[in-house]
Design a protein around this motif. Structure first.
Motif, short mmCIF file in Angstrom:
data_model
loop_
_atom_site.label_atom_id
_atom_site.label_comp_id
_atom_site.label_asym_id
_atom_site.label_seq_id
_atom_site.Cartn_x
_atom_site.Cartn_y
_atom_site.Cartn_z
N GLN A 94 0.82 -1.22 0.00
CA GLN A 94 0.00 0.00 0.00
C GLN A 94 0.85 1.27 0.00
O GLN A 94 0.55 2.25 0.68
N ARG A 95 1.93 1.23 -0.81
CA ARG A 95 2.81 2.39 -0.95
C ARG A 95 2.68 3.05 -2.32
O ARG A 95 3.23 4.13 -2.52
N MET A 96 1.98 2.43 -3.24
CA MET A 96 1.77 3.06 -4.54
C MET A 96 0.71 4.14 -4.43
O MET A 96 -0.11 4.15 -3.52
N PRO A 97 0.69 5.10 -5.37
CA PRO A 97 -0.35 6.13 -5.36
C PRO A 97 -1.74 5.49 -5.47
O PRO A 97 -1.89 4.37 -5.97
N ASP A 98 -2.75 6.22 -5.02
CA ASP A 98 -4.12 5.71 -5.14
C ASP A 98 -4.52 5.54 -6.60
O ASP A 98 -5.31 4.64 -6.94
N ARG A 99 -3.99 6.39 -7.46
CA ARG A 99 -4.25 6.27 -8.90
C ARG A 99 -2.89 6.30 -9.61
O ARG A 99 -2.08 7.21 -9.40
N PHE A 100 -2.65 5.31 -10.46
CA PHE A 100 -1.38 5.26 -11.18
C PHE A 100 -1.57 4.45 -12.46
O PHE A 100 -2.55 3.71 -12.62
N ALA A 101 -0.61 4.59 -13.35
CA ALA A 101 -0.58 3.80 -14.57
C ALA A 101 0.87 3.55 -14.96
O ALA A 101 1.72 4.44 -14.79
N ILE A 102 1.16 2.34 -15.44
CA ILE A 102 2.50 1.95 -15.86
C ILE A 102 2.45 1.55 -17.32
O ILE A 102 1.63 0.71 -17.71
#
Length: 508
Positions: free
Chosen positions: A37-45
């Motif tokens: 739970q360290r990634m942003p709440d909204r992200f894209a790779i």
């Protein structure tokens, strides 16, 4: 570093998205951050590459890497399904400027979906020769002019020598501001490396004696048991000095030798490291033989298997003079470290896979004790073990139980795995999280990179002008060529090896 909040919404464009670094390190690190739970709440790779993949096939390919390389592989199926929804693949040739409109289209679509301007990260996990090409093509994108929200990450090697590093810095600085450029060295993301700062500057026990009055010498070893592992073409243009000493090892040296920072501001930390590099005594080309040793591994038996010599490896010249081992003695000419030698060595096909820093203190007076008590006397020392196990060991003298005054060296050890239940994050997890948060503390600045090249350029030039006549000169499974032992023995010291092999080192 301890993070207490999630990074802002982020888009990661990984050039080299179909390559080995992304498969083995980057995606597993990002997945670990997601599970924790360290990634942003909204992200894209977005993986970018020339290989043919649909989004589904690309995700299936990356899942194999998760199951093999992620420390959270136990979450590989459930958590992966939701994580993978944020992963896509863009197939295009990075040298074709017309293809970069796909990136702008992705950014525009996500800005509309998120309702805010996200952080945009361009990660260049590509061969060094592609970095200038990609940087120039990125220049046309509107997002690159958004200084606060756009970042570029450049993997090592950063240049091939001082001139090429300077030219690359100029190129990048014409496109991006310095605070947008993240020159990554994954060693600086390792927990034990970061803990050196805490050990030195958060403990009143150690900082007052961290100088030439108490420390006799310092050793840094980064050894590998593998050979070039199919990367003969890369290694032919690099060698151990460029591949390890110029970046990883000099960065470790800076952590050990730097002055106390006034704050943990990124530029303050990097200023102190750059001061160390600038203070390293310059080795003249004529005196290189007295300060540096090179070697190349021979063929033979190692760990019960027959292995090739370096010259027999794929894509290596039959009479190659490239070094697979390097050892150097440095001096730092400032008040703290005047005349304290720093011995560093690195090599492939060596006895053990390990990275460690040994701080050896000056011997204490022995006249207070009877002669027989001092027979087993050993200098105090501190060893920071970075790999394979993360620990810190302190050696001191203690009385052996019994009626006689007999002294023995004993160890106190702090092990991360014994002290903390929380799993130690991978280096790339820490560094990727820092990029998303805009924290450049653990990344190299342009002047740092060029200062480190200046340190080793005389050695490179001397070795290029005098081809080796004794290669190969060390056996697989050894600790390198005999000349490396002579380098340190001339000063009355010996390389510390037993703790690196995971054995009891109290007799050294």
């Amino acid at each position: 570093m301890q993070h207490t909040k999630k990074p802002p919404y982020s888009l990661l464009f990984i050039f080299g998205g179909s390559g080995d670094l992304n498969y083995r390190k980057l995606i597993p690190a990002l997945f670990n951050l997601y599970v924790d739970q360290r990634m942003p709440d909204r992200f894209a790779i977005y993986g970018i590459g020339r290989s043919e993949y649909t989004n589904d096939r690309y995700r299936d390919h990356l899942l194999k890497g998760i199951k093999e390389f992620s420390r959270r592989k136990d979450k590989g199926d459930g958590a992966w399904e939701t994580f993978a929804k944020n992963v896509s693949y863009l197939q295009f040739d990075a040298s074709d400027a017309s293809c970069y409109t796909q990136i702008t289209d992705c950014i525009t679509a996500k800005e509309k979906e998120f309702g805010v301007t996200p952080i945009v990260i361009f990660y260049l996990a590509v061969a060094p020769q592609l970095v200038p090409v990609i940087a120039k093509n990125l220049q046309q994108l509107p997002s690159c002019f958004q200084r606060e929200s756009t970042r570029i990450v450049v993997e090592k090697p950063f240049g091939h020598d001082l001139q090429s590093a300077h030219e690359l810095n100029l190129l990048l600085s014409n496109i991006f501001e310095e605070e947008q450029i993240y020159r990554i060295d994954h060693y600086l993301g390792k927990e034990t490396v970061q803990n050196i700062l805490a050990f030195r500057f958060a403990n009143a026990l150690f900082e007052p004696i961290w100088n030439r009055n108490y420390i006799d010498h310092i050793q840094i070893t980064a050894s590998e048991t593998v050979g070039v592992d199919g990367r003969g073409d890369y290694y032919e243009g690099s060698g151990a000095l460029r591949d390890m000493v110029q970046n990883h090892i000099l960065q470790l040296l800076c952590m050990i030798a730097m002055e106390p920072p006034l704050s943990f501001d990124a530029n303050e930390i990097r200023n102190k490291k750059t001061d160390v590099l600038n203070a390293i005594r310059k080795i003249t080309r004529e005196s290189v033989h007295g300060f540096a040793v090179r070697g190349q591994y021979a063929g033979g038996w190692m760990m019960g298997k027959q292995v090739k010599s370096y010259r027999q490896e794929d894509k290596v010249a039959p009479q190659s003079g490239v070094e697979t081992f390097a050892a150097v003695k440095f001096y730092i000419d400032n008040w703290r470290w005047q005349d304290v030698p720093f011995y560093v060595r690195t090599g492939k096909r060596m006895n053990s896979k390990a990275t460690a820093i040994s701080v050896v203190f000056r011997p204490a007076p022995v006249f207070s004790f009877p002669q027989e008590a001092a027979e087993t006397w050993r200098s105090n020392r501190i060893i920071f073990s970075i790999t394979p196990e993360a620990d810190i060991r302190l050696r001191f003298q203690a009385k052996r139980p019994g009626t006689a005054m007999t002294l023995n060296p004993v160890n106190m050890m702090f092990k991360y795995k014994d002290e903390y239940e929380v799993a130690e994050p991978e280096a790339y997890e820490t560094l990727l999280l820092d990029v998303m948060e805009g924290d450049a503390t653990l990344f190299m600045r342009s002047d740092q990179v060029e200062a480190s090249w200046k340190v080793i350029m005389p050695i490179i030039e001397a070795w290029q002008s005098r081809p080796p006549i004794d290669f190969p000169n060390y056996s697989p499974g050894s600790w390198g060529p005999e000349d490396s032992e002579a380098l340190i023995a001339r000063d009355g010291h010996n390389w510390i090896t037993l703790p690196l092999a995971g054995k009891d080192e109290s007799n050294q």
